[in-house]
Design a protein around this motif. Structure first.
Motif, PDB file in Angstrom:
ATOM      1  N   ALA A  39       0.827  -1.210   0.000  1.00 37.94           N
ATOM      2  CA  ALA A  39       0.000   0.000   0.000  1.00 37.94           C
ATOM      3  C   ALA A  39       0.862   1.261   0.000  1.00 37.94           C
ATOM      4  N   LEU A  40       1.997   1.223   0.712  1.00 36.68           N
ATOM      5  CA  LEU A  40       2.895   2.372   0.736  1.00 36.68           C
ATOM      6  C   LEU A  40       3.445   2.672  -0.660  1.00 36.68           C
ATOM      7  N   ILE A  41       3.836   1.627  -1.382  1.00 38.16           N
ATOM      8  CA  ILE A  41       4.344   1.833  -2.740  1.00 38.16           C
ATOM      9  C   ILE A  41       3.254   2.430  -3.618  1.00 38.16           C
ATOM     10  N   SER A  42       2.035   1.931  -3.469  1.00 41.62           N
ATOM     11  CA  SER A  42       0.915   2.461  -4.245  1.00 41.62           C
ATOM     12  C   SER A  42       0.689   3.935  -3.942  1.00 41.62           C
ATOM     13  N   GLY A  50      10.267  -8.356   1.361  1.00 42.13           N
ATOM     14  CA  GLY A  50      10.330  -7.212   0.456  1.00 42.13           C
ATOM     15  C   GLY A  50       9.946  -7.591  -0.957  1.00 42.13           C
ATOM     16  N   PHE A  51      10.495  -8.701  -1.434  1.00 42.05           N
ATOM     17  CA  PHE A  51      10.162  -9.196  -2.774  1.00 42.05           C
ATOM     18  C   PHE A  51       8.661  -9.459  -2.893  1.00 42.05           C
ATOM     19  N   THR A  52       8.076 -10.072  -1.872  1.00 44.04           N
ATOM     20  CA  THR A  52       6.655 -10.409  -1.910  1.00 44.04           C
ATOM     21  C   THR A  52       5.788  -9.154  -1.889  1.00 44.04           C
ATOM     22  N   THR A 110       6.003  -7.522  -5.305  1.00 52.23           N
ATOM     23  CA  THR A 110       5.282  -8.350  -6.273  1.00 52.23           C
ATOM     24  C   THR A 110       3.775  -8.184  -6.111  1.00 52.23           C
ATOM     25  N   LEU A 111       3.311  -8.104  -4.869  1.00 57.07           N
ATOM     26  CA  LEU A 111       1.887  -7.867  -4.616  1.00 57.07           C
ATOM     27  C   LEU A 111       1.458  -6.528  -5.212  1.00 57.07           C
ATOM     28  N   TYR A 112       2.270  -5.521  -5.054  1.00 52.40           N
ATOM     29  CA  TYR A 112       1.976  -4.207  -5.641  1.00 52.40           C
ATOM     30  C   TYR A 112       1.835  -4.310  -7.156  1.00 52.40           C
ATOM     31  N   LEU A 113       2.768  -4.994  -7.803  1.00 51.47           N
ATOM     32  CA  LEU A 113       2.702  -5.141  -9.263  1.00 51.47           C
ATOM     33  C   LEU A 113       1.473  -5.949  -9.681  1.00 51.47           C
ATOM     34  N   SER A 138      11.755  -4.481 -12.699  1.00 53.64           N
ATOM     35  CA  SER A 138      12.961  -4.574 -11.858  1.00 53.64           C
ATOM     36  C   SER A 138      12.657  -4.462 -10.370  1.00 53.64           C
ATOM     37  N   PHE A 139      11.523  -3.875 -10.023  1.00 58.05           N
ATOM     38  CA  PHE A 139      11.268  -3.521  -8.632  1.00 58.05           C
ATOM     39  C   PHE A 139      11.356  -4.699  -7.647  1.00 58.05           C
TER      40      PHE A 139
END
Length: 211
Positions: A41-44, A80-82, A85-88, A118-119
């Motif tokens: 959610a933060l990335i979004s 972090g990877f997960t 990936t959820l954001y994408l 890449s994220f």
């Protein structure tokens, strides 16, 4: 039943694989899942802030990379990877969580698609470096977190982005690199902010990387 992390094969119940305790230890806890969702959610939210198109490529500067690297440096490699990936995945499913409120699978084939792809790997590498290279003693020092984060950006984000622009625009490596160049100044500023925040958080919550 909760097993002690030090449990060895001799204490594993009959009929259970010897590596079962280790497999369970790798599973995400409820707290882990909450952190993964919160950082997705933060990335979004960071992607919703105004984007600034730069250079001939038109790829915008956003705070996405700040949030991605902060996620990796705070949660470690796999969480972090997960989270990223959820954001994408949310964006691919149609939620407007990418830069400039875009969404959909087609975004990954756009000129900025290489950066998006890449994220997760950048968060994975940054988290790994903070957890295992900086380690418990140095993760609270901003300079070490900065080095870990900028290494992930240099080794993952920029190469993916350059290749993505080359493929999308059918331009040379040199041209794509010149298009990528304006992002370096922003990356240095965002990485500095990541380092300061992550070091302070690890100082306050020393077990965050070792749940």
């Amino acid at each position: 039943m909760t097993l002690d992390p030090r449990t060895d094969a001799s204490t594993v119940p009959a009929g259970e694989p010897a590596d079962a305790p280790a497999a369970r230890a790798r599973a995400f806890s409820t707290t882990d899942l909450a952190l993964i969702a919160a950082f997705a959610a933060l990335i979004s939210a960071c992607a919703y802030l105004p984007a600034i198109p730069v250079g001939a490529s038109g790829v915008p500067i956003t705070l996405q990379t700040f949030a991605v690297m902060l996620t990796g440096c705070l949660l470690g490699p796999w969480r972090g990877f997960t989270a990223v990936t959820l954001y994408l995945l949310l964006g691919a499913l149609g939620l407007p969580v990418f830069a400039e409120h875009s969404s959909g699978i087609g975004t990954f084939a756009s000129i900025s698609g290489g950066y998006l792809l890449s994220f997760p790997f950048a968060a994975l590498l940054g988290g790994y470096l903070v957890k295992y290279v900086a380690g418990p003693q140095r993760k609270t020092r901003a300079v070490w977190v900065f080095l870990c984060s900028i290494a992930a950006s240099i080794l993952v984000i920029h190469p993916f982005g350059v290749v993505g622009m080359m493929l999308h625009q059918d331009v040379s490596l040199w041209t794509a690199m010149t298009w990528d160049a304006p992002f370096w100044v922003g990356d240095l500023l965002k990485t500095t902010l990541v380092a300061i925040i992550a070091a302070e958080v690890h100082r306050a919550f020393p077990r965050l990387l070792h749940p």
